[in-house]
Design a protein around this motif. Structure first.
Motif, PDB file in Angstrom:
ATOM      1  N   CYS A  43      13.516   5.420   1.156  1.00  0.00           N
ATOM      2  CA  CYS A  43      14.001   7.011   0.504  1.00  0.00           C
ATOM      3  C   CYS A  43      13.649   6.736  -0.845  1.00  0.00           C
ATOM      4  O   CYS A  43      13.274   7.670  -1.507  1.00  0.00           O
ATOM      5  CB  CYS A  43      15.537   7.267   1.056  1.00  0.00           C
ATOM      6  N   GLU A  44      14.143   5.685  -1.442  1.00  0.00           N
ATOM      7  CA  GLU A  44      13.615   5.586  -2.795  1.00  0.00           C
ATOM      8  C   GLU A  44      12.286   5.717  -3.253  1.00  0.00           C
ATOM      9  O   GLU A  44      11.705   6.200  -3.997  1.00  0.00           O
ATOM     10  CB  GLU A  44      14.236   4.211  -3.418  1.00  0.00           C
ATOM     11  N   GLN A  45      11.406   4.895  -2.357  1.00  0.00           N
ATOM     12  CA  GLN A  45       9.918   5.136  -2.366  1.00  0.00           C
ATOM     13  C   GLN A  45       9.472   6.538  -2.212  1.00  0.00           C
ATOM     14  O   GLN A  45       8.391   7.078  -2.956  1.00  0.00           O
ATOM     15  CB  GLN A  45       9.227   4.085  -1.629  1.00  0.00           C
ATOM     16  N   ILE A  72       3.491   0.413   2.067  1.00  0.00           N
ATOM     17  CA  ILE A  72       3.683   0.967   0.796  1.00  0.00           C
ATOM     18  C   ILE A  72       3.033  -0.138  -0.286  1.00  0.00           C
ATOM     19  O   ILE A  72       2.423   0.073  -1.323  1.00  0.00           O
ATOM     20  CB  ILE A  72       4.869   1.638   0.367  1.00  0.00           C
ATOM     21  N   GLY A  73       3.623  -1.360  -0.239  1.00  0.00           N
ATOM     22  CA  GLY A  73       3.470  -2.311  -1.156  1.00  0.00           C
ATOM     23  C   GLY A  73       1.850  -2.819  -1.366  1.00  0.00           C
ATOM     24  O   GLY A  73       1.151  -2.730  -2.111  1.00  0.00           O
ATOM     25  N   THR A  75       6.214  13.575   6.558  1.00  0.00           N
ATOM     26  CA  THR A  75       5.524  12.467   6.561  1.00  0.00           C
ATOM     27  C   THR A  75       5.425  11.611   7.771  1.00  0.00           C
ATOM     28  O   THR A  75       6.772  11.701   8.564  1.00  0.00           O
ATOM     29  CB  THR A  75       5.630  11.459   5.295  1.00  0.00           C
ATOM     30  N   ALA A  76       4.597  10.918   8.078  1.00  0.00           N
ATOM     31  CA  ALA A  76       4.817   9.955   9.390  1.00  0.00           C
ATOM     32  C   ALA A  76       3.391   8.952   9.166  1.00  0.00           C
ATOM     33  O   ALA A  76       3.083   8.534   8.445  1.00  0.00           O
ATOM     34  CB  ALA A  76       5.049  10.590  10.644  1.00  0.00           C
ATOM     35  N   LYS A  77       2.927   8.989  10.508  1.00  0.00           N
ATOM     36  CA  LYS A  77       1.535   8.088  10.677  1.00  0.00           C
ATOM     37  C   LYS A  77       1.415   6.996   9.734  1.00  0.00           C
ATOM     38  O   LYS A  77       1.672   5.859  10.064  1.00  0.00           O
ATOM     39  CB  LYS A  77       0.333   9.235  10.321  1.00  0.00           C
ATOM     40  N   GLY A  78       0.463   7.198   8.556  1.00  0.00           N
ATOM     41  CA  GLY A  78       0.345   5.995   7.721  1.00  0.00           C
ATOM     42  C   GLY A  78       1.467   5.272   7.087  1.00  0.00           C
ATOM     43  O   GLY A  78       0.990   4.498   6.399  1.00  0.00           O
ATOM     44  N   ILE A  79       2.605   5.792   7.224  1.00  0.00           N
ATOM     45  CA  ILE A  79       3.761   5.184   6.272  1.00  0.00           C
ATOM     46  C   ILE A  79       4.219   3.832   6.677  1.00  0.00           C
ATOM     47  O   ILE A  79       4.641   3.078   5.802  1.00  0.00           O
ATOM     48  CB  ILE A  79       4.995   6.311   6.565  1.00  0.00           C
TER      49      ILE A  79
END
Length: 443
Positions: free
Chosen positions: A105-107, A330-331, A284-288
């Motif tokens: 959630c922070e990201q 995400i990193g 959002t979804a998919k690429g997360i």
């Protein structure tokens, strides 16, 4: 198992004998309604390649429908998942919480458009995220009407089927659908009257909305900044901003469905950024999460917090293993600058597709952003969709070991969604095959 090759390599027909045998097993136990575009059974995958049970290696220009942007088995994602699985697989965040949910959630608060204070809620799928965004919008505004657009796709649940435009295969004989859903004309530059600007297309839609629904009844306007299943429709510049500005003026929430466009797919973290639009809510979804099931609704703090305690959630939403995968994904996106890589894929692919289109009248349009690109096929000399030709080209690509997807309200769009980490030589090989398949099929 033999070491997979690092390039397209075919040793059998596609699908091969072992995939064909597996398909027969599948037909005995898997519901017929769950279809597959290419019945090749995959044994391993990565680096823009799929390795099947027959020893074939195929170029992947689909990414599991924009899911495996960082690869199918990125080492950082694998390590994060393994570490989390060894600790615990589930507690249910609504029972006993854990840091990874909050970390995600922070990201999301940092990455989604806008500098305002934000909150997020995590779910399992894109459809679930969209459904919850509508719940939140209705609760926060006290209004009921939800506005969507022609060619939209938002999911397969009852409410999201109502939000989705296309009947077959998504809605056919599954009704009745949820009420209070209203559909407006989309900005579709290839099919709009010549010279229609984004602002004019928005005025056309909003005039219809004012007359037929009334702004005071609208909880939210829900839109894909670039439509996905509807055919990778990129609205004319100014369209999204005009709709968002109208929403702001009327107290209507602007909801961006970034499920397919999000997380570097278009060369920005979110496609809304290309138009300078700051949504009230983002799905959002998919690429997360590198292939694990995770979805989210992120939005303005006062809107998200309007819902009473217990009003949002779900047993598996924000599962700790999926959250670990998301944080690792995400990193990778940050460390490898996958926004720049998406732009590089566009710079390689679009000129090649446009050069191809210049000599082939059946290619009506080439469009897209980043690594979300499309070719629309038509009867030469017209704008009449040619779904049959599109299907034959896709099959020709598959037979040559390249996975491409089709899309569009009319079934006449070839869509390209390569992994953002695809090596350039693999991408070019896939594009070579696509060009050859188009030329041979049309000839």
């Amino acid at each position: 198992m033999a070491t997979p090759t690092l390039a397209r390599h075919l040793v059998t027909e596609i699908p091969g004998p072992q995939s064909q045998a597996a398909q027969q097993r599948r037909l005995r136990t898997v519901a017929a309604g769950v279809s597959s575009g290419l019945p090749v059974f995959v044994e391993s995958a990565g680096a823009g390649l799929l390795h099947d049970v027959d020893g074939n290696t195929l170029v992947d220009l689909g990414s599991g429908i924009a899911v495996t942007s960082v690869g199918n088995a990125a080492p950082a994602v694998v390590a994060a998942v393994q570490e989390q699985v060894a600790k615990f697989t589930h507690t249910c965040f609504m029972v006993t919480p854990y840091d990874a949910y909050v970390d995600v959630c922070e990201q999301l608060a940092e990455l989604t458009p806008g500098s305002h204070e934000k909150r997020s809620a995590l779910f399992n799928s894109g459809a679930e995220a969209v459904e919850n965004a509508v719940k939140i919008a209705r609760h926060a505004t006290g209004r009921q009407a939800v506005v969507v657009f022609d060619h939209a796709y938002h999911g397969r649940t009852n409410l999201t089927m109502a939000l989705t435009a296309k009947n077959m295969p998504y809605k056919h004989r599954f009704g009745p659908f949820a009420p209070e859903v209203y559909r407006l004309p989309m900005s579709y530059p290839f099919r709009d009257p010549a010279g229609l600007t984004g602002e004019q297309a928005a005025a056309r839609a909003l005039d219809q909305l004012e007359k037929q629904v009334g702004a005071d009844n609208v909880a939210c306007v829900l839109i894909e900044p670039i439509q996905g299943e509807g055919g990778f429709v990129v609205p004319a510049p100014g369209f999204l901003k005009a709709v968002a500005d109208w929403c702001r003026a009327k107290g209507v929430l602007f909801v961006a469905d970034e499920i397919q466009t999000g997380f570097c797919r278009t060369g920005a973290w979110f496609a809304s950024e290309h138009e300078g639009v700051v949504p009230d809510l983002v799905t959002t979804a998919k690429g997360i999460a590198g292939g694990l099931p995770l979805a989210a609704v992120t939005g303005r703090a006062e809107v998200m917090d309007a819902v009473h305690g217990g009003g949002l959630g779900g047993t598996y939403g924000g599962n700790p293993v999926a959250c670990a995968a998301a944080l690792a994904s995400i990193g990778i996106m940050r460390d490898e600058d996958l926004n720049a890589r998406a732009k590089a894929i566009e710079e390689i692919t679009l000129p090649r597709l446009r050069e191809l289109a210049a000599g082939i009248p059946a290619i009506g349009d080439v469009r897209g952003r980043g690594a979300m690109l499309a070719v629309e096929l038509v009867k030469p000399g017209t704008s009449e969709p040619d779904a049959e030709l599109t299907g034959r080209i896709a099959k020709a690509c598959h037979a040559r070991g390249v996975v491409v997807l089709t899309a569009g309200t009319y079934g006449n769009v070839l869509r390209l969604l390569p992994p953002l980490v695809i090596p350039t030589d693999v991408l070019n090989d896939g594009l070579d095959v696509l060009a050859e398949a188009i030329q041979i099929t049309i000839r």
